[in-house]
Design a protein around this motif. Structure first.
Motif, short mmCIF file in Angstrom:
data_model
loop_
_atom_site.label_atom_id
_atom_site.label_comp_id
_atom_site.label_asym_id
_atom_site.label_seq_id
_atom_site.Cartn_x
_atom_site.Cartn_y
_atom_site.Cartn_z
N LEU A 38 49.65 45.79 86.82
CA LEU A 38 48.78 46.70 87.54
C LEU A 38 49.11 48.14 87.15
O LEU A 38 50.26 48.57 87.28
N THR A 172 40.38 44.29 84.15
CA THR A 172 39.85 44.43 85.50
C THR A 172 40.09 45.85 85.98
O THR A 172 41.16 46.41 85.72
N LEU A 293 44.33 38.35 91.59
CA LEU A 293 44.31 38.49 90.14
C LEU A 293 45.19 37.43 89.50
O LEU A 293 46.29 37.14 90.01
N ALA A 297 46.61 38.89 84.09
CA ALA A 297 45.61 39.97 84.10
C ALA A 297 46.28 41.32 83.83
O ALA A 297 47.47 41.52 84.11
N ALA A 299 45.24 44.85 85.06
CA ALA A 299 44.29 45.49 85.98
C ALA A 299 44.60 46.96 86.14
O ALA A 299 45.75 47.39 86.07
#
Length: 313
Positions: A38, A172, A293, A297, A299
Motif C-alpha cells: 500500500l 488499484t 485487497l 496487490a 494499491a
C-alpha cells in the motif's frame, strides 16, 4: 468533460505554484491495514493542506484577464475554500467562502487566517452553494465551483499523473469522494494510462451521493445528508462528473464517520500524519474490511486532506 490532454496541460500550468507531494509505502506498522503493498500519496502536505490547491490554481490560471477583478466566491466543506482563498490572495482580490454548519472550527479558523470572508450557511453543501451563486450573480465576483468545473477537475486529475510517476505499476487506487471532482479527474488519467487499473471510490454512509446516482442510473438529489464530514458531504453531484465516474470507476464503498475517526487516530498514532476525516477515508475502508485487497496487490491511496481530527482523538 475533460481528457488526459487537459490533465497534462493542467500539470504544466500549475507546476510552479503547487508542491509535488511525496509517496510513501506503508510499512513497519504493528497493525497492518492490508496484506497488500500500500502506497500513500500525502496530499495533506499540499499547499493549503489538500489536493484542492491543484484545481483552484488551474482554474485561476485559466481565467481571462480581469475575470477575478471583483473577487472570488465559492462554497466549500473547508478544503476547497482554503484553496480558493490562496488563489484569491495570489491574484490580489478578496475571497468569500460559504461553509456549511458541519465545517469544523479548525477549517473555519484557517479560512479566516487565510484572509477569506467566511459565511456559515446551511446543513449541506448544496445550500451553501446556492448562497455563493447568488452572491456571484449579484456582485460580479468570479465563482469557483469545487467539482463541477472542467478546469478544477483537470487540476485534481494531476494527482494521478504524479502517483503513477512514483509507482508506475499500481493496480488499484482508492479515492475519497465528496462531490466527485477528485475521483472523476483522477479516473480519466488512470484509465487512459492503464485501462486495467481498478479504481475504488469511498463515500460516507451518511452522504452516498455518487453511489445513489450510479444505482439509479442518473444524477439524484439525496433526501438527507447525515454525515458530519463536511469535506465529503454533498447532496447532489454534477452530470459531467457523474458520467466520468460511471465510465471509469469500478466500485464505490460506504464507510461510517466513526470508522474515519478511528482511521484518523490510527494515522496520527502510527505515522504521525495529521489527516482530516476525508484524508483518513482510504485507511478507514481498509481497516474496516470494506475494501479487501489480495496479498499480491500494489494499491495506492490518498491522504487527501490535513486536519486535527485524529490528533484530537
Amino acid at each position: 468533460m475533460i481528457s488526459l490532454d487537459d490533465i497534462r496541460a493542467a500539470a504544466q500550468r500549475i507546476a510552479p505554484h503547487i508542491r509535488h507531494t511525496p509517496v510513501i509505502e506503508l510499512t513497519a506498522v504493528p497493525d497492518p491495514v492490508t496484506e497488500a503493498q500500500l502506497f500513500l500519496k500525502l496530499e495533506n502536505l499540499q499547499c493549503t493542506g489538500s489536493f484542492k490547491a491543484r484545481g483552484a490554481t488551474n482554474k485561476l490560471l485559466s481565467q481571462p484577464p480581469g475575470a477575478v477583478s471583483k473577487g472570488i466566491v465559492t462554497a466549500s466543506g473547508g478544503n476547497h475554500g482554503l484553496a480558493v482563498a490562496r488563489a484569491a490572495r495570489s491574484a490580489g482580490v478578496p475571497a468569500t467562502v460559504y461553509v456549511t454548519e458541519s465545517a469544523t472550527e479548525e477549517k473555519r479558523e484557517k479560512l479566516r487566517r487565510s484572509g477569506a470572508e467566511v459565511k456559515v450557511l446551511g446543513k449541506i453543501w448544496n445550500e451553501a452553494n446556492e448562497a455563493a451563486l447568488e452572491q456571484a450573480e449579484r456582485t460580479g465576483a468570479a465563482y469557483f465551483h469545487p467539482f463541477a468545473d472542467p478546469m478544477v477537475v483537470a487540476g485534481q486529475g494531476t494527482v494521478a499523473l504524479e502517483f503513477l510517476d512514483a509507482v508506475p505499476n499500481l493496480d488499484t487506487v482508492i479515492v475519497a469522494i465528496g462531490g466527485g471532482g477528485l475521483i472523476s479527474g483522477m479516473s480519466v488519467a488512470l484509465k487512459a494510462l492503464n485501462p486495467a487499473i481498478r479504481i475504488i471510490g469511498i463515500e460516507p454512509e451518511g452522504s452516498p451521493t455518487l453511489k445513489a446516482s450510479l444505482d439509479a442510473g442518473r444524477v439524484v438529489r439525496l433526501e438527507s445528508v447525515t454525515s458530519k464530514v463536511a469535506t465529503m458531504s454533498c447532496g447532489e453531484t454534477d452530470p459531467g462528473v457523474f458520467a466520468l465516474v460511471r465510465d471509469n470507476v469500478d466500485e464505490i464503498v460506504l464507510i461510517s464517520d466513526a470508522e474515519m475517526e478511528d482511521a484518523a487516530a490510527w494515522l496520527w498514532f502510527e505515522l504521525g500524519i495529521a489527516a482530516d476525516l476525508s484524508g483518513a477515508s482510504a485507511i478507514a475502508a481498509l481497516r474496516s474490511g470494506k475494501i479487501s485487497l489480495p496479498a499480491d496487490a500494489r494499491a495506492g491511496a490518498l491522504v487527501c486532506g490535513a486536519g486535527l481530527d485524529g490528533v484530537a482523538l
